[in-house]
Scaffold this motif. Structure first.
Motif, PDB file in Angstrom:
ATOM      1  N   PRO A  73       0.538   0.184   2.183  1.00 44.49           N
ATOM      2  CA  PRO A  73      -0.809  -0.005   1.625  1.00 44.49           C
ATOM      3  C   PRO A  73      -1.030  -0.450   0.359  1.00 44.49           C
ATOM      4  CG  PRO A  73      -0.830   2.578   3.140  1.00 44.49           C
ATOM      5  CD  PRO A  73       0.407   1.664   2.432  1.00 44.49           C
ATOM      6  N   GLN A  74      -1.685  -1.246   0.615  1.00 44.49           N
ATOM      7  CA  GLN A  74      -2.620  -1.501  -0.627  1.00 44.49           C
ATOM      8  C   GLN A  74      -4.396  -1.785  -0.822  1.00 44.49           C
ATOM      9  OE1 GLN A  74      -2.212  -5.309  -1.881  1.00 44.49           O
ATOM     10  NE2 GLN A  74      -2.439  -5.188  -4.329  1.00 44.49           N
ATOM     11  N   LEU A  75      -5.140  -0.976  -1.894  1.00 48.89           N
ATOM     12  CA  LEU A  75      -6.248  -1.092  -2.243  1.00 48.89           C
ATOM     13  C   LEU A  75      -6.905  -2.433  -1.956  1.00 48.89           C
ATOM     14  CD1 LEU A  75      -9.044   1.474  -2.798  1.00 48.89           C
ATOM     15  CD2 LEU A  75      -8.636   0.789  -4.949  1.00 48.89           C
ATOM     16  N   ILE A  76      -7.893  -2.692  -1.335  1.00 54.71           N
ATOM     17  CA  ILE A  76      -9.234  -4.092  -1.540  1.00 54.71           C
ATOM     18  C   ILE A  76     -10.638  -4.101  -1.641  1.00 54.71           C
ATOM     19  CG2 ILE A  76      -7.025  -4.646   0.725  1.00 54.71           C
ATOM     20  CD1 ILE A  76      -9.629  -4.112   2.786  1.00 54.71           C
TER      21      ILE A  76
ATOM     22  N   PHE B 200      -9.278   5.876  -9.403  1.00 59.94           N
ATOM     23  CA  PHE B 200      -8.754   6.117  -8.601  1.00 59.94           C
ATOM     24  C   PHE B 200      -8.679   5.284  -7.572  1.00 59.94           C
ATOM     25  CE2 PHE B 200     -13.477   7.749  -8.845  1.00 59.94           C
ATOM     26  CZ  PHE B 200     -14.086   7.762 -10.217  1.00 59.94           C
ATOM     27  N   GLU B 201      -7.603   3.930  -7.257  1.00 57.49           N
ATOM     28  CA  GLU B 201      -7.009   3.827  -6.546  1.00 57.49           C
ATOM     29  C   GLU B 201      -4.941   4.581  -6.119  1.00 57.49           C
ATOM     30  OE1 GLU B 201      -6.070   0.055  -7.507  1.00 57.49           O
ATOM     31  OE2 GLU B 201      -4.880  -0.497  -5.939  1.00 57.49           O
ATOM     32  N   GLN B 202      -4.546   4.338  -5.036  1.00 51.16           N
ATOM     33  CA  GLN B 202      -3.995   4.958  -5.589  1.00 51.16           C
ATOM     34  C   GLN B 202      -2.759   3.801  -4.389  1.00 51.16           C
ATOM     35  OE1 GLN B 202      -2.723   8.069  -1.993  1.00 51.16           O
ATOM     36  NE2 GLN B 202      -4.549   9.066  -2.663  1.00 51.16           N
ATOM     37  N   TYR B 203      -1.312   3.992  -6.244  1.00 50.13           N
ATOM     38  CA  TYR B 203      -1.085   2.894  -5.172  1.00 50.13           C
ATOM     39  C   TYR B 203       0.107   3.426  -4.205  1.00 50.13           C
ATOM     40  CZ  TYR B 203      -3.004   0.652  -9.609  1.00 50.13           C
ATOM     41  OH  TYR B 203      -3.968  -0.069 -10.009  1.00 50.13           O
TER      42      TYR B 203
END
Lengths: 112, 110
Positions: A44-47, B97-100
């Motif tokens: 999954p990748q943050l959008i 904040f972002e999970q990779y």
């Protein structure tokens, strides 16, 4: 603990139409709501994400809305394209640095 | 670009075997996570780690353990693999904040 419900589980739209995916959450302490896109064979990748002090956020064809009173948030994709076909996950957490609780996912198919 | 790598894309193991899934990130992130992904169930958190040698149980830790000896590496261990552990395993590290996420390891236990 937090529980995130996501609907629909599958969604098919014609290219160019809009797609909307909805999520509800249970814990009023949650303040961070990201959306992830998972393409076939990838992680999954943050959008896009939204925090509780904001009601709406937009990034080109993608927008997210948040209603903290009703505890629900939604992903809106306009002018859909075939490359938007993927599985989308919503998630919630107290802050960006605490573990996320994910919804079960929506498989979006954009038909050319 | 942040890179999260997982040691194997596909793995087939026998019931009762000890299985190691390795995850490495190259961005000096402190927080790392292991999830399993099953159709219709989404992503479920197995374990996470806030720092070297620190670990916390997630929602479904039973049958799993983890190891974080170095900051960049977070390992998931199945002490005695069972068929109900057949799944896609995803590792992630947390930036601002972002999970990779890594690409995942599809584990089949026969």
């Amino acid at each position: 603990g937090e529980n995130v419900e996501q609907h629909p589980s599958t969604l098919s739209v014609q290219e160019g139409d809009s797609a909307v995916i909805k999520c509800t959450y249970s814990d009023s302490a949650s303040n961070y709501f990201p959306w992830y896109k998972q393409e076939l064979g990838k992680g999954p990748q943050l959008i896009i994400d939204i925090r509780s002090n904001v009601g709406e956020k937009k990034d080109q064809r993608i927008a997210v809305t948040l209603n903290k009173t009703a505890k629900h948030f939604s992903l809106h994709i306009t002018e859909t394209q075939p490359e938007d076909s993927a599985v989308y996950f919503c998630a919630a957490s107290e802050s960006g640095n605490t573990p996320l609780v994910f919804g079960k996912g929506t498989r979006l198919s954009v038909i050319a | 670009d942040v890179k999260v790598t997982q040691s194997s894309r596909y793995l087939v193991k026998r019931t009762g075997e000890k299985v190691f899934l390795e995850c490495v990130q190259d961005m000096d992130h402190e927080n790392m996570f292991w999830y399993r992904q099953d159709p219709g169930l989404g992503l479920r958190l197995i374990y996470f780690s806030y720092d070297v040698k620190m670990k916390e149980k997630g929602d479904i830790p039973e049958g799993y353990s983890v190891s974080r000896e170095k900051k960049e590496r977070f390992s998931l261990i199945l002490e005695s693999a069972s068929t109900n552990q057949t799944s896609m395993y995803l590792c992630a590290s947390l930036g601002s904040f972002e999970q990779y996420f890594g690409p995942g390891t599809r584990l089949t236990v026969t």
